[in-house]
Design a protein around this motif. Sequence first.
Motif, short mmCIF file in Angstrom:
data_model
loop_
_atom_site.label_atom_id
_atom_site.label_comp_id
_atom_site.label_asym_id
_atom_site.label_seq_id
_atom_site.Cartn_x
_atom_site.Cartn_y
_atom_site.Cartn_z
N PRO A 185 -4.10 32.79 -8.15
CA PRO A 185 -2.64 32.73 -8.26
C PRO A 185 -1.97 32.20 -7.00
CG PRO A 185 -3.36 34.99 -7.91
CD PRO A 185 -4.60 34.18 -8.16
N ASN A 186 -2.63 32.34 -5.86
CA ASN A 186 -2.04 31.92 -4.58
C ASN A 186 -2.42 30.49 -4.20
OD1 ASN A 186 -0.82 34.48 -4.18
ND2 ASN A 186 -2.76 35.29 -3.39
N ALA A 187 -3.02 29.76 -5.12
CA ALA A 187 -3.37 28.37 -4.85
C ALA A 187 -2.10 27.54 -4.63
CB ALA A 187 -4.18 27.80 -6.00
N TYR A 188 -2.25 26.48 -3.84
CA TYR A 188 -1.11 25.59 -3.60
C TYR A 188 -1.61 24.24 -3.13
CZ TYR A 188 -1.86 26.57 1.38
OH TYR A 188 -2.42 26.69 2.64
N VAL A 189 -0.74 23.26 -3.19
CA VAL A 189 -1.01 21.94 -2.63
C VAL A 189 0.19 21.52 -1.81
CG1 VAL A 189 -0.09 20.71 -4.66
CG2 VAL A 189 -1.75 19.57 -3.17
N VAL A 190 -0.08 20.78 -0.72
CA VAL A 190 0.99 20.25 0.13
C VAL A 190 0.85 18.73 0.21
CG1 VAL A 190 2.04 20.22 2.41
CG2 VAL A 190 1.09 22.36 1.52
N TYR A 191 1.93 18.02 -0.16
CA TYR A 191 2.00 16.57 0.00
C TYR A 191 2.99 16.27 1.13
CZ TYR A 191 0.27 16.79 -4.83
OH TYR A 191 -0.44 17.08 -5.97
N SER A 192 2.65 15.31 1.99
CA SER A 192 3.54 15.00 3.11
C SER A 192 3.32 13.57 3.60
CB SER A 192 3.27 15.99 4.26
OG SER A 192 1.94 15.88 4.74
N ASN A 193 4.22 13.15 4.50
CA ASN A 193 4.07 11.89 5.23
C ASN A 193 3.88 10.70 4.30
OD1 ASN A 193 4.01 10.50 7.68
ND2 ASN A 193 1.79 10.61 7.83
N ALA A 201 -6.87 15.53 -7.86
CA ALA A 201 -7.90 16.14 -7.01
C ALA A 201 -7.75 17.65 -6.91
CB ALA A 201 -7.86 15.54 -5.61
N ASN A 202 -8.88 18.29 -6.62
CA ASN A 202 -8.92 19.63 -6.05
C ASN A 202 -9.87 19.56 -4.86
OD1 ASN A 202 -11.56 19.80 -7.27
ND2 ASN A 202 -10.61 20.57 -9.16
N ASN A 203 -10.37 20.67 -4.38
CA ASN A 203 -11.22 20.58 -3.19
C ASN A 203 -12.67 20.18 -3.49
OD1 ASN A 203 -12.37 22.97 -4.14
ND2 ASN A 203 -11.25 24.27 -2.72
N MET A 204 -12.95 19.89 -4.78
CA MET A 204 -14.31 19.53 -5.17
C MET A 204 -14.46 18.09 -5.68
SD MET A 204 -15.88 22.29 -4.43
CE MET A 204 -17.48 22.15 -5.21
N ALA A 205 -13.38 17.49 -6.14
CA ALA A 205 -13.49 16.16 -6.74
C ALA A 205 -12.15 15.45 -6.69
CB ALA A 205 -13.96 16.27 -8.20
N GLU A 210 0.84 -1.19 0.00
CA GLU A 210 0.00 0.00 0.00
C GLU A 210 0.88 1.25 0.00
OE1 GLU A 210 -2.40 -0.50 3.48
OE2 GLU A 210 -0.95 0.46 4.83
N PHE A 211 0.33 2.32 -0.55
CA PHE A 211 1.02 3.61 -0.64
C PHE A 211 0.14 4.65 0.03
CE2 PHE A 211 2.50 7.57 -2.27
CZ PHE A 211 3.82 7.39 -2.65
N THR A 212 0.73 5.38 0.98
CA THR A 212 -0.04 6.32 1.80
C THR A 212 0.64 7.68 1.81
OG1 THR A 212 -0.92 4.57 3.22
CG2 THR A 212 -0.88 6.78 4.14
N PHE A 213 -0.16 8.73 1.84
CA PHE A 213 0.38 10.09 1.96
C PHE A 213 -0.70 11.00 2.53
CE2 PHE A 213 -1.66 9.74 -2.13
CZ PHE A 213 -2.30 10.95 -2.32
N ASP A 214 -0.27 12.13 3.04
CA ASP A 214 -1.18 13.19 3.47
C ASP A 214 -1.22 14.27 2.40
OD1 ASP A 214 -1.43 11.77 5.80
OD2 ASP A 214 -0.28 13.19 7.04
N VAL A 215 -2.37 14.91 2.26
CA VAL A 215 -2.49 15.96 1.25
C VAL A 215 -3.43 17.05 1.74
CG1 VAL A 215 -4.38 14.78 0.02
CG2 VAL A 215 -2.93 16.43 -1.20
N ASP A 216 -3.09 18.28 1.39
CA ASP A 216 -3.93 19.45 1.68
C ASP A 216 -4.35 20.05 0.35
OD1 ASP A 216 -5.08 21.85 2.38
OD2 ASP A 216 -3.38 22.59 3.54
N VAL A 217 -5.65 19.87 0.00
CA VAL A 217 -6.18 20.43 -1.24
C VAL A 217 -7.14 21.58 -0.97
CG1 VAL A 217 -5.93 18.30 -2.56
CG2 VAL A 217 -8.06 18.72 -1.31
#
Length: 457
Positions: free
Chosen positions: A437-445, A236-240, A144-151
Amino acid sequence: MYRILKSFILLSLVNMSLSQKIGKLTPEVHPPMTFQKCSEGGSCETIQGEVVVDANWRWVHSAQGQNCYTGNTWNPTICPDDETCAENCYLDGANYESVYGVTTSEDSVRLNFVTQSQGKNIGSRLFLMSNESNYQLFHVLGQEFTFDVDVSNLDCGLNGALYLVSMDSDGGSARFPTNEAGAKYGTGYCDAQCPRDLKFISGSANVDGWIPSTNNPNTGYGNLGSCCAEMDLWEANNMATAVTPHPCDTSSQSVCKSDSCGGAASSNRYGGICDPDGCDYNPYRMGNTSFFGPNKMIDTNSVITVVTQFITDDGSSDGKLTSIKRLYVQDGNVISQSVSTIDGVEGNEVNEEFCTNQKKVFGDEDSFTKHGGLAKMGEALKDGMVLVLSLWDDYQANMLWLDSSYPTTSSPTDPGVARGSCPTTSGVPSKVEQNYPNAYVVYSNIKVGPIDSTYKK
């Protein structure tokens, strides 16, 4: 014999000169980033890695510092054809934060959408490396592959994508000696769309037949494309959101030419060796409109832990891939993928029955089965794949295929058309870039390990 040997030496020298050279104007220093390898029982070891930006984002210049490529066109003097361009052009180092908006901190990486420096940079595509010169290969079959994400900051029309592709671990430098830059400079990209917008492929420039984009000031496409298997763990984004395997007839990176590439730049989307559509599981498309989004069951206002499990017929890492399962963890709760409510398409995992039924009910081209389905995808996973972390907007279809109703010529009430609640007028890149323009994504863990070892139940 002397004449033959002399000719061979001269030919070798010519071939050595026709190369994708390394520039010396900006040092290449990869931002560090850790990930974890877990074992049975949940014990995890931290691995020191680093990230590198894709060569397609980099400055390409002559020995004198002239641009080989400006806007969406090649310099006709420096780059009159593929071979001469590869001989004349140098791929330089990157200023990650100031130019590309990329920053790392321990086990996380943040990708900013619009970054303004000498020019305007839109999004980025990064690869995780095991060391300075090699991409990290992940072998996730039976794992399995796991990560955290902030969308939370990704609105309609944006895509924070984390996925695996069958790139060469060295960026192709061993197979293609004319590629001197290698993985250290982010070369060798490929995916199941067989992209033709890459400036260099397998050590050759992609000048011949280059057509500048009519709606994108920075891109175009040439005669060559770069194909390989692709496992979309997360788009993904925050809607789908969607998880999508894309098998190919040949998993490893290969070069295609013109319409034989298939994909969006060719006359026949399904004319290549890869499945451009894949078999996607998008909860909204599969009928549950209250599962994913702001304040929904999977709340995109908060960080999400995403677990993807690759189940084999015998439970081993050598078996046949039979199913791809998705779990989410949020606020201490483990939540299974939503169950399909579409008549004729049952379940909540990607398996052969689901894919066959989905294509039939939705009326989609079944290129997934044509290119070997889960069995072929499993072969690619077994061989090892490179992790890609990206943020992008869509000049082809405004990302409507992910978060809105698509195709727009069909009724949203038709099975498979509604993929998210974003309006069909959304996602136009010029507006997305202006409004967010200030949109961003964070991938972690990021973690990889045996089934049920990378998250807390």
